[in-house]
Scaffold this motif. Structure first.
Motif, mmCIF file in Angstrom:
data_model
loop_
_atom_site.group_PDB
_atom_site.id
_atom_site.type_symbol
_atom_site.label_atom_id
_atom_site.label_comp_id
_atom_site.label_asym_id
_atom_site.label_seq_id
_atom_site.Cartn_x
_atom_site.Cartn_y
_atom_site.Cartn_z
ATOM 1 N N LEU A 406 0.848 -1.193 0.000
ATOM 2 C CA LEU A 406 0.000 0.000 0.000
ATOM 3 C C LEU A 406 0.876 1.232 0.000
ATOM 4 N N ASP A 407 0.503 2.200 -0.831
ATOM 5 C CA ASP A 407 1.251 3.453 -0.907
ATOM 6 C C ASP A 407 0.988 4.272 0.351
ATOM 7 N N GLU A 408 2.042 4.840 0.901
ATOM 8 C CA GLU A 408 1.893 5.669 2.097
ATOM 9 C C GLU A 408 1.021 6.883 1.826
ATOM 10 N N GLY A 409 0.950 7.291 0.558
ATOM 11 C CA GLY A 409 0.090 8.419 0.213
ATOM 12 C C GLY A 409 -1.376 8.157 0.494
ATOM 13 N N VAL A 410 -1.808 6.889 0.494
ATOM 14 C CA VAL A 410 -3.204 6.574 0.817
ATOM 15 C C VAL A 410 -3.524 7.015 2.238
ATOM 16 N N TYR A 411 -2.612 6.711 3.170
ATOM 17 C CA TYR A 411 -2.826 7.121 4.560
ATOM 18 C C TYR A 411 -2.864 8.642 4.674
ATOM 19 N N HIS A 412 -1.888 9.320 4.080
ATOM 20 C CA HIS A 412 -1.836 10.787 4.193
ATOM 21 C C HIS A 412 -3.033 11.446 3.514
ATOM 22 N N SER A 413 -3.477 10.907 2.378
ATOM 23 C CA SER A 413 -4.638 11.474 1.690
ATOM 24 C C SER A 413 -5.889 11.332 2.540
ATOM 25 N N HIS A 414 -6.028 10.167 3.200
ATOM 26 C CA HIS A 414 -7.200 9.980 4.067
ATOM 27 C C HIS A 414 -7.168 10.952 5.238
ATOM 28 N N VAL A 415 -5.997 11.141 5.828
ATOM 29 C CA VAL A 415 -5.886 12.087 6.943
ATOM 30 C C VAL A 415 -6.191 13.508 6.474
ATOM 31 N N ARG A 416 -5.719 13.851 5.263
ATOM 32 C CA ARG A 416 -6.009 15.184 4.720
ATOM 33 C C ARG A 416 -7.497 15.380 4.497
ATOM 34 N N GLU A 417 -8.173 14.346 3.970
ATOM 35 C CA GLU A 417 -9.615 14.455 3.748
ATOM 36 C C GLU A 417 -10.352 14.699 5.062
ATOM 37 N N ILE A 418 -10.006 13.929 6.091
ATOM 38 C CA ILE A 418 -10.663 14.099 7.392
ATOM 39 C C ILE A 418 -10.357 15.476 7.958
ATOM 40 N N SER A 419 -9.097 15.910 7.813
ATOM 41 C CA SER A 419 -8.721 17.233 8.321
ATOM 42 C C SER A 419 -9.476 18.339 7.580
ATOM 43 N N THR A 420 -9.601 18.206 6.252
ATOM 44 C CA THR A 420 -10.333 19.213 5.469
ATOM 45 C C THR A 420 -11.796 19.268 5.870
ATOM 46 N N MET A 561 4.436 -5.676 -17.902
ATOM 47 C CA MET A 561 3.931 -6.273 -16.671
ATOM 48 C C MET A 561 2.584 -6.917 -16.959
ATOM 49 N N PRO A 562 2.307 -8.108 -16.394
ATOM 50 C CA PRO A 562 0.977 -8.714 -16.557
ATOM 51 C C PRO A 562 -0.100 -7.790 -16.023
ATOM 52 N N ILE A 563 -1.217 -7.762 -16.706
ATOM 53 C CA ILE A 563 -2.252 -6.785 -16.380
ATOM 54 C C ILE A 563 -2.861 -7.045 -15.005
ATOM 55 N N ASP A 564 -2.960 -8.323 -14.582
ATOM 56 C CA ASP A 564 -3.528 -8.612 -13.268
ATOM 57 C C ASP A 564 -2.628 -8.068 -12.160
ATOM 58 N N LEU A 565 -1.315 -8.282 -12.293
ATOM 59 C CA LEU A 565 -0.383 -7.740 -11.299
ATOM 60 C C LEU A 565 -0.383 -6.215 -11.318
ATOM 61 N N LEU A 566 -0.521 -5.633 -12.513
ATOM 62 C CA LEU A 566 -0.573 -4.175 -12.633
ATOM 63 C C LEU A 566 -1.781 -3.613 -11.896
ATOM 64 N N MET A 567 -2.960 -4.233 -12.095
ATOM 65 C CA MET A 567 -4.168 -3.761 -11.425
ATOM 66 C C MET A 567 -4.046 -3.931 -9.908
ATOM 67 N N GLN A 568 -3.403 -5.003 -9.470
ATOM 68 C CA GLN A 568 -3.221 -5.229 -8.037
ATOM 69 C C GLN A 568 -2.338 -4.136 -7.423
ATOM 70 N N ARG A 569 -1.267 -3.758 -8.129
ATOM 71 C CA ARG A 569 -0.398 -2.694 -7.608
ATOM 72 C C ARG A 569 -1.101 -1.348 -7.616
ATOM 73 N N LEU A 570 -1.853 -1.064 -8.683
ATOM 74 C CA LEU A 570 -2.576 0.204 -8.737
ATOM 75 C C LEU A 570 -3.617 0.289 -7.633
ATOM 76 N N MET A 571 -4.213 -0.848 -7.269
ATOM 77 C CA MET A 571 -5.195 -0.846 -6.186
ATOM 78 C C MET A 571 -4.541 -0.472 -4.863
ATOM 79 N N GLY A 572 -3.244 -0.729 -4.719
ATOM 80 C CA GLY A 572 -2.542 -0.366 -3.498
ATOM 81 C C GLY A 572 -1.955 1.030 -3.523
ATOM 82 N N GLY A 573 -2.099 1.758 -4.623
ATOM 83 C CA GLY A 573 -1.535 3.100 -4.719
ATOM 84 C C GLY A 573 -2.560 4.168 -4.403
ATOM 85 N N ASP A 574 -2.074 5.396 -4.253
ATOM 86 C CA ASP A 574 -2.958 6.542 -3.996
ATOM 87 C C ASP A 574 -3.480 7.043 -5.338
#
Length: 603
Positions: A406-420, A561-574
């Motif tokens: 999971l990208d660390e940006g997901v955590y920071h983006s969620h905190v920013r949304e709550i803060s906003t 990159m195989p498309i299934d692995l690509l989609m799995q990585r994108l799902m973990g990104g911000d």
């Protein structure tokens, strides 16, 4: 040579030799003195020449470097100009080809029009000749008829033939003149209609044209709606077939629903605790609860952990050998430590000006606090706990970021949304009463989340506990967290909506990629640009680098990159649909909204 002359000038051995000879051979002293003077003058002259040549040599080297740089700059500029001229040439050639095709098309149209005009002209000419011949025949027949009639009258009356002949001649002249005028009128006005009839026809044509335009517009709208309905029908059919197949697979593989009430006798705390743990949870979530409860008991029984070794594949915070002590921490202790780690990491990242790796910071945090040896006791203990509690969002998020899924940006983006959102609600609460009306709460939601639909806003309003019989919403209580990291329903709903939006966004991306099994960076870049026109170049490159786990410099056409692995990585990104937003939501090193949220959470 230069060093030789310098040594000669400094040591002056020839002077000592000549002085020795002059003292010994006084007879030749004048001759030797003159020879010595010549040596001194020659050495001085050569030294002066060397100094001048050194200056000239420096000037030549400088001039040579300048000329070389100028030549390189001119060559680079000429390459750019040649490239631009080649592009312009290709564009002009393509334009010329298009003009030639258009010219050929127009020539064919002109030839067809000329042929059609010639045919029409020939037809009209034949009709004109036929009309003239018909008029001559009619005139001749009328003249013969009149002569026969006149002859009969003369025979009956017996009038004077001379007088009748003269009258007949004058009548024929009048008839010819009238016939010519009649033919002229017919030729000029044969195709003319009365003005009144023309105006009526023109008005009728205008009305019919307006009706035709309205009908054409309606037809176009109906055709567009029909095409849309066809697409919707196709999608619904595909979804129906997919759901039907899923239903068949589920019916084949499903098992009878377990009786979860039996777990109340096994779980520590009895039925009361089980009813609290199982309230509002699905079967999958109940399995997680059981595993967590059983795993907690097993984890407390362990006194030590076995080190995983120092292999490169082992995460950096677990690289140790031998026995590691189990700290036997509770869920509350782990959540408190994780919050402290996030605060320390945000402060460190701000100070350094860049984002550090969480796994490395996780180990460094305990090494600074407890030393290199005892640090692994804490990292192993916390790692085992957060790996066990999958239903705890705070621990699950930290674990996924720690393991790199999971990208660390997901955590920071969620905190920013709550803060906003908290800031918008606080600004709307001008009286600082801690409560808002439903209208104020909805306006604050729309200001904080301008891209959310009405249905999503209504879901957040329901998650805030709004009921028609309640006039106010106590918004500050919606952002509290308990000691075990459990958030209120509103925060959980915001997180779930983000996950759903990301899944929808990635489904559109998967559809845009089509039937590709191996995806290259250029394919992914084109798909992102096709479905999301609001993406900036920096954001697009960050998405692609995260998907392929490579820096921008190493992304080329050979990387796939195989498309299934690509989609799995994108799902973990911000990953977010930017739409009309042109900013960069991944600026993780701005003011730390986590600290702002921490203050309101501890209220």
């Amino acid at each position: 040579m230069k060093s030789f002359f310098k040594s000669c000038a400094n040591n002056l051995p020839h002077r000592e030799v000549f002085e020795f000879f002059m003292e010994e051979f006084k007879t030749y002293k004048p001759l030797l003195a003159s020879i010595k003077n010549e040596y001194d003058l020659t050495i001085a002259h050569l030294q002066e020449k060397l100094r001048s040549l050194e200056a000239v040599n420096g000037i030549l080297v400088t001039a040579s470097d300048q000329c070389t740089r100028q030549i390189l700059a001119i060559q680079k500029q000429e390459k750019i100009e040649i490239t631009n001229l080649k592009k312009e040439r290709l564009y002009l050639l393509e334009l010329i080809d298009n003009m030639k095709e258009e010219k050929c098309s127009l020539e064919l149209q002109v030839a067809k029009m000329r042929k059609a005009v010639a045919e029409e002209y020939l037809r009209y000419l034949n009709e004109c000749d036929a009309r003239k011949l018909l008029l001559l025949d009619l005139n001749e027949m009328c003249r013969l008829k009149e002569e026969i009639k006149l002859t009969k009258v003369q025979e009956e009356k017996g009038e004077d033939t001379v007088k009748l002949t003269l009258a007949l001649k004058m009548a024929r002249q009048d008839l010819t003149k009238a016939q010519v005028d009649l033919n002229t009128m017919r030729a000029n006005y044969g195709d003319v209609v009365p003005r009144r009839e023309f105006e009526l026809q023109e008005q009728k044509y205008i009305n019919l044209h307006e009706k035709m335009e309205i009908l054409q517009t309606d037809f176009d709208d109906l055709r567009n709606e029909y095409d849309t309905m066809l697409d919707v029908h196709k999608q619904v059919s595909e979804e129906r077939d997919q759901f039907y197949n899923d239903l068949i697979n589920v019916q084949r593989s499903s098992t009878p629903r377990p009786q979860w009430d039996k777990c109340a006798d096994v779980i520590a705390g009895g039925p009361e605790r089980w009813s609290i743990l199982s309230e509002g949870k699905t079967s999958d979530q109940l399995v997680d609860v059981l595993l967590e409860d059983l795993g907690t008991g097993l984890l407390r029984e362990k006194e030590t952990f076995v080190g995983m070794g120092k292999n490169e594949r082992v995460p950096v915070f677990l690289r140790c050998e031998g026995q590691v002590k189990n700290k036997k921490m509770t869920k509350k202790d782990v959540v408190a430590i994780l919050r402290e780690i996030w605060r320390e990491k945000n402060a460190s990242d701000q100070q350094k000006g860049k984002q550090s790796n969480l796994a490395e910071f996780f180990l460094n945090y305990f090494q600074k606090k407890y030393g290199d040896i005892l640090a692994f006791d804490w990292t192993y203990s916390i790692y085992e706990v957060i790996k066990l509690y999958r239903s705890n969002e705070t621990m699950t998020t930290f674990y996924n970021i720690l393991m790199g899924t999971l990208d660390e940006g997901v955590y920071h983006s969620h905190v920013r949304e709550i803060s906003t959102l908290l800031k918008e609600l606080t600004d709307a609460d001008t009286a600082n009463t801690g409560q808002l009306t439903a209208e104020q709460f909805i306006l604050a939601l729309k200001a904080a989340f301008p891209l959310k639909t009405e249905e999503e806003v209504q879901e957040l309003l329901d998650a805030a506990g709004y009921k028609p019989e309640i006039d106010a919403i106590m918004y500050k209580h919606l952002f509290l967290e308990d000691e075990e990291g459990k958030s209120e329903l509103l925060v959980t709903k915001i997180r779930n909506q983000y996950v759903n939006e990301k899944q929808t966004y990635l489904r559109e991306l998967r559809t845009e990629l089509g039937t590709l099994l191996e995806v290259r960076p250029d394919d992914l870049r084109a798909a992102f640009c096709a479905i999301d026109h609001g993406l900036t170049e920096q954001m697009l490159e960050s998405y692609i680098c995260w998907a392929f786990q490579l820096p921008k410099e190493q992304l080329d056409s050979s990387v796939t990159m195989p498309i299934d692995l690509l989609m799995q990585r994108l799902m973990g990104g911000d990953i977010r649909c930017q739409g009309a937003i042109s900013g960069d939501p991944k600026n993780l090193l701005s003011t730390t909204p986590a600290e702002e949220l921490e203050g309101s959470t501890n209220t």
